[in-house]
Scaffold this motif. Structure first.
Motif, short mmCIF file in Angstrom:
data_model
loop_
_atom_site.label_atom_id
_atom_site.label_comp_id
_atom_site.label_asym_id
_atom_site.label_seq_id
_atom_site.Cartn_x
_atom_site.Cartn_y
_atom_site.Cartn_z
N ASP A 22 14.10 7.11 -3.95
CA ASP A 22 15.37 6.39 -3.86
C ASP A 22 15.49 5.50 -2.62
N ASN A 23 14.51 5.55 -1.70
CA ASN A 23 14.61 4.65 -0.54
C ASN A 23 13.38 3.77 -0.34
N ILE A 24 12.33 4.01 -1.12
CA ILE A 24 11.08 3.29 -0.86
C ILE A 24 11.19 1.79 -1.13
N ALA A 25 11.92 1.40 -2.15
CA ALA A 25 12.00 -0.02 -2.48
C ALA A 25 12.71 -0.80 -1.38
N ASP A 26 13.80 -0.24 -0.87
CA ASP A 26 14.55 -0.92 0.19
C ASP A 26 13.72 -1.05 1.46
N ILE A 27 13.02 0.02 1.81
CA ILE A 27 12.18 0.00 3.01
C ILE A 27 11.05 -1.02 2.87
N VAL A 49 6.06 4.41 -7.59
CA VAL A 49 5.29 3.28 -8.13
C VAL A 49 6.21 2.37 -8.95
N GLU A 50 7.05 3.00 -9.77
CA GLU A 50 8.00 2.24 -10.60
C GLU A 50 8.99 1.49 -9.72
N ALA A 51 9.48 2.14 -8.65
CA ALA A 51 10.45 1.49 -7.77
C ALA A 51 9.83 0.28 -7.08
N LEU A 52 8.57 0.36 -6.73
CA LEU A 52 7.90 -0.76 -6.06
C LEU A 52 7.63 -1.91 -7.01
N LEU A 109 0.84 -1.19 0.00
CA LEU A 109 0.00 0.00 0.00
C LEU A 109 0.88 1.24 0.00
N LEU A 110 0.63 2.12 -0.94
CA LEU A 110 1.31 3.41 -1.01
C LEU A 110 0.26 4.48 -0.73
N ALA A 111 0.28 5.03 0.49
CA ALA A 111 -0.69 6.03 0.90
C ALA A 111 -0.06 7.41 0.82
N LEU A 112 -0.63 8.28 0.03
CA LEU A 112 -0.08 9.62 -0.21
C LEU A 112 -0.80 10.62 0.68
N ASN A 113 -0.09 11.20 1.63
CA ASN A 113 -0.67 12.17 2.55
C ASN A 113 -0.28 13.58 2.10
N TRP A 114 -1.22 14.28 1.48
CA TRP A 114 -0.95 15.62 0.97
C TRP A 114 -0.86 16.66 2.09
N LYS A 115 -1.34 16.31 3.29
CA LYS A 115 -1.40 17.26 4.39
C LYS A 115 -2.19 18.50 3.93
N ASN A 139 8.30 -7.28 7.24
CA ASN A 139 7.09 -6.85 7.94
C ASN A 139 6.61 -5.47 7.52
N VAL A 140 7.25 -4.88 6.51
CA VAL A 140 6.83 -3.57 6.00
C VAL A 140 6.03 -3.79 4.71
N ASN A 141 4.79 -3.33 4.72
CA ASN A 141 3.88 -3.62 3.60
C ASN A 141 3.51 -2.39 2.80
N GLY A 142 4.37 -1.35 2.88
CA GLY A 142 4.09 -0.15 2.11
C GLY A 142 4.57 1.08 2.84
N ALA A 143 4.11 2.24 2.38
CA ALA A 143 4.61 3.50 2.94
C ALA A 143 3.51 4.54 3.01
N LEU A 144 3.61 5.38 4.05
CA LEU A 144 2.78 6.57 4.17
C LEU A 144 3.69 7.74 3.80
N VAL A 145 3.43 8.35 2.66
CA VAL A 145 4.35 9.32 2.07
C VAL A 145 3.80 10.73 2.22
N GLY A 146 4.63 11.66 2.71
CA GLY A 146 4.22 13.04 2.89
C GLY A 146 4.72 13.94 1.77
N GLY A 147 5.86 14.59 1.99
CA GLY A 147 6.36 15.60 1.05
C GLY A 147 6.47 15.10 -0.39
N ALA A 148 7.00 13.90 -0.58
CA ALA A 148 7.19 13.37 -1.93
C ALA A 148 5.87 13.04 -2.62
N ALA A 149 4.77 13.02 -1.84
CA ALA A 149 3.45 12.70 -2.42
C ALA A 149 2.87 13.85 -3.22
N LEU A 150 3.44 15.05 -3.04
CA LEU A 150 2.88 16.22 -3.71
C LEU A 150 3.29 16.34 -5.16
#
Length: 251
Positions: A217-222, A247-250, A7-13, A227-238
């Motif tokens: 540049d770090n999402i794929a490794d994380i 998406v491509e990295a994943l 799951l890639l959740a984009l938090n625009w704040k 036990n990590v099933n995705g990311a909650l992304v802030g600044g880069a989500a904008l």
């Protein structure tokens, strides 16, 4: 149990006017490639209707950034779970560190919001994580697990798909500092263990996300951690290009 879908959740704040949000969502709808990952745009409440309209058919989902713990009534400025569901949201972030810090939200409030979300068929993304002082004291695991247990008080999802946990070390949010993949896995594994105590029937299927200065540049490794099933992304989500790169990295 099969591995949960990433799951890639984009938090625009608090970013993007309705006009900007609609244009962004339309561009995503046109450019988002087919992907095994699930993409959810968590937009400001005032933009949700436009974002939903422009995301239609893209494969991306809609999420909100907060929800009221109350059903309806005299709660000026709040947004109910029924409203979010009606506009097309499937997810809602609860307990983000910024809500806890700036608005004084306690674990009890977070749990109440998560319960209300579930009542209306929304999947809560429950956020937990420690500040720098806790991390430096070596108390990050017990602190985060205590916060998790309190934030899930009375929260009874019927299946793994109805709950998401986001580990967001406060010291890494918007600071450029990122926990290592090993740091993310340490907490994700601990969270998974705590979830097994609360939801033994489906804990292994609950998605645990990492949030905190996630970038292409770090999402794929994380997200490659067990036990990590995705990311909650802030600044880069904008930035649309950054999102497409993630998406491509994943992939």
């Amino acid at each position: 149990m099969s591995t949960p879908r990433t799951l890639l959740a984009l938090n625009w704040k608090m970013n993007k006017t309705p006009t900007e949000a609609g244009e962004w969502a339309k561009a995503l709808q046109e450019e988002l490639p087919q992907t095994d990952a699930e993409l959810v745009v968590c937009a400001p409440a005032v933009t949700l209707s436009l974002v939903a309209a422009h995301l239609y058919g893209s494969g991306a989902g809609l999420g909100a950034q907060d929800v009221s713990a109350h059903e309806s009534g005299a709660y000026t400025g709040e947004t109910s779970a029924a409203m979010l569901k009606d506009v097309g949201a499937a997810y809602v972030i609860v307990g983000h560190s910024e809500r806890r810090t700036y608005h004084g939200e306690t674990d009890a409030v977070v749990a109440a919001k998560a319960r209300k979300a579930l009542e209306h068929g929304l999947t809560p993304i429950v956020c937990v994580g420690e500040g720098l002082d806790v991390r430096e004291a070596g108390e990050h695991v017990p602190y985060t697990l205590a916060q998790l247990r309190s934030s899930l008080e009375g929260v009874q999802p019927g299946s793994a798909e109805q709950l998401v946990i986001a580990y967001e070390p406060v010291w890494a949010i918007g600071t450029g500092r990122t926990a290592t993949s090993a740091d993310a896995e340490e907490l994700a594994a601990a969270i998974r263990g705590a979830l097994r105590e609360v939801y033994p029937d489906f804990a292994d299927g609950v998605r645990v996300l990492y949030g905190g200065s996630v970038k292409p540049d770090n999402i794929a490794d994380i997200c490659a951690q067990p036990n990590v099933n995705g990311a909650l992304v802030g600044g880069a989500a904008l930035d649309l290009r950054s999102v497409l790169s993630m998406v491509e990295a994943l992939a």
